[in-house]
Design a protein around this motif. Structure first.
Motif, mmCIF file in Angstrom:
data_model
loop_
_atom_site.group_PDB
_atom_site.id
_atom_site.type_symbol
_atom_site.label_atom_id
_atom_site.label_comp_id
_atom_site.label_asym_id
_atom_site.label_seq_id
_atom_site.Cartn_x
_atom_site.Cartn_y
_atom_site.Cartn_z
ATOM 1 N N GLY A 154 80.137 29.592 14.391
ATOM 2 C CA GLY A 154 79.950 30.676 15.510
ATOM 3 C C GLY A 154 80.574 31.174 16.349
ATOM 4 O O GLY A 154 80.574 32.104 17.288
ATOM 5 N N ALA A 155 82.130 30.760 15.848
ATOM 6 C CA ALA A 155 82.966 31.564 16.634
ATOM 7 C C ALA A 155 83.079 32.896 16.659
ATOM 8 O O ALA A 155 83.742 33.609 18.118
ATOM 9 N N ARG A 195 81.792 38.204 19.291
ATOM 10 C CA ARG A 195 81.384 39.625 18.963
ATOM 11 C C ARG A 195 80.354 39.419 20.776
ATOM 12 O O ARG A 195 80.046 40.576 21.594
ATOM 13 N N TYR A 196 79.463 38.681 21.101
ATOM 14 C CA TYR A 196 78.760 38.178 22.255
ATOM 15 C C TYR A 196 79.380 38.925 23.081
ATOM 16 O O TYR A 196 78.881 39.330 24.356
ATOM 17 N N VAL A 231 77.313 38.072 3.707
ATOM 18 C CA VAL A 231 78.480 36.868 3.109
ATOM 19 C C VAL A 231 78.451 35.942 3.104
ATOM 20 O O VAL A 231 79.277 34.937 2.492
ATOM 21 N N ILE A 232 78.906 35.538 4.724
ATOM 22 C CA ILE A 232 78.604 34.061 5.178
ATOM 23 C C ILE A 232 77.684 33.146 4.461
ATOM 24 O O ILE A 232 77.837 32.257 3.702
ATOM 25 N N GLN A 257 81.682 24.269 8.603
ATOM 26 C CA GLN A 257 82.263 24.593 9.587
ATOM 27 C C GLN A 257 82.742 25.283 10.169
ATOM 28 O O GLN A 257 82.474 27.056 10.946
ATOM 29 N N PRO A 258 84.135 25.950 8.568
ATOM 30 C CA PRO A 258 84.909 27.269 9.416
ATOM 31 C C PRO A 258 83.715 28.470 8.773
ATOM 32 O O PRO A 258 84.028 29.229 9.605
ATOM 33 N N LEU A 259 82.965 27.960 8.168
ATOM 34 C CA LEU A 259 81.791 29.235 8.351
ATOM 35 C C LEU A 259 80.738 29.648 9.280
ATOM 36 O O LEU A 259 80.432 30.912 9.417
#
Length: 145
Positions: free
Chosen positions: A126-127, A132-133, A100-101, A121-123
């Motif tokens: 990697g935030a 999740r990591y 999707v991204i 950038q917002p997509l």
């Protein structure tokens, strides 16, 4: 020195075409990267002159990788056409899993006018992945106590 041989960015030239040219122009050891996932592909680039290979995605699907099993399964089940190219508008093309991204990034890049990294950038910063990591390793540490 490692070269991702999916470049130059906007020229769709593959490793097997670019590598021989690179090896004739450089005298330093070359590590081939990009599109290498099997022993025969590794052998091919070594025959062409690579001193080594960089295999990223292949190792993400290993038992030892700290990646969710669903992602590993998606990689294993993926077909050759399950990737897309993004960041072309920035002259920094990357081949990524078609999700999707990635589709949103490609759609933004396809709009009329120029694309700036701030548009993407917002997509892609990697935030969400980092969260999740970090959550995964917190859970792992908690379970190993």
């Amino acid at each position: 020195m490692a070269l991702n041989m999916q470049a130059p960015p906007e020229e769709d030239v593959t490793n097997l075409v670019l590598l021989p040219t690179v090896f004739t122009k450089l005298t330093i050891p070359i590590v081939a990267s990009g599109g290498i996932a099997t022993g025969s592909q590794m052998a091919a680039v070594m025959v062409l002159g690579a001193e080594g290979v960089n295999m990223g995605t292949r190792f993400v699907a290993t038992q030892e990788a700290p990646v969710h099993e669903n992602m590993k399964q998606a990689i294993v089940e993926a077909r050759e056409t399950d990737t897309t190219l993004m960041f072309r508008a920035l002259n920094s093309t990357a081949r990524v899993f078609k999700n999707v991204i990635a589709k949103q990034v490609v759609a933004i890049e396809a709009k009329d006018g120029s694309t700036d990294f701030s548009d993407l950038q917002p997509l892609v910063a990697g935030a969400r992945g980092r969260e999740r990591y970090v959550d995964f390793f917190r859970l792992l540490q908690k379970n190993n106590k």
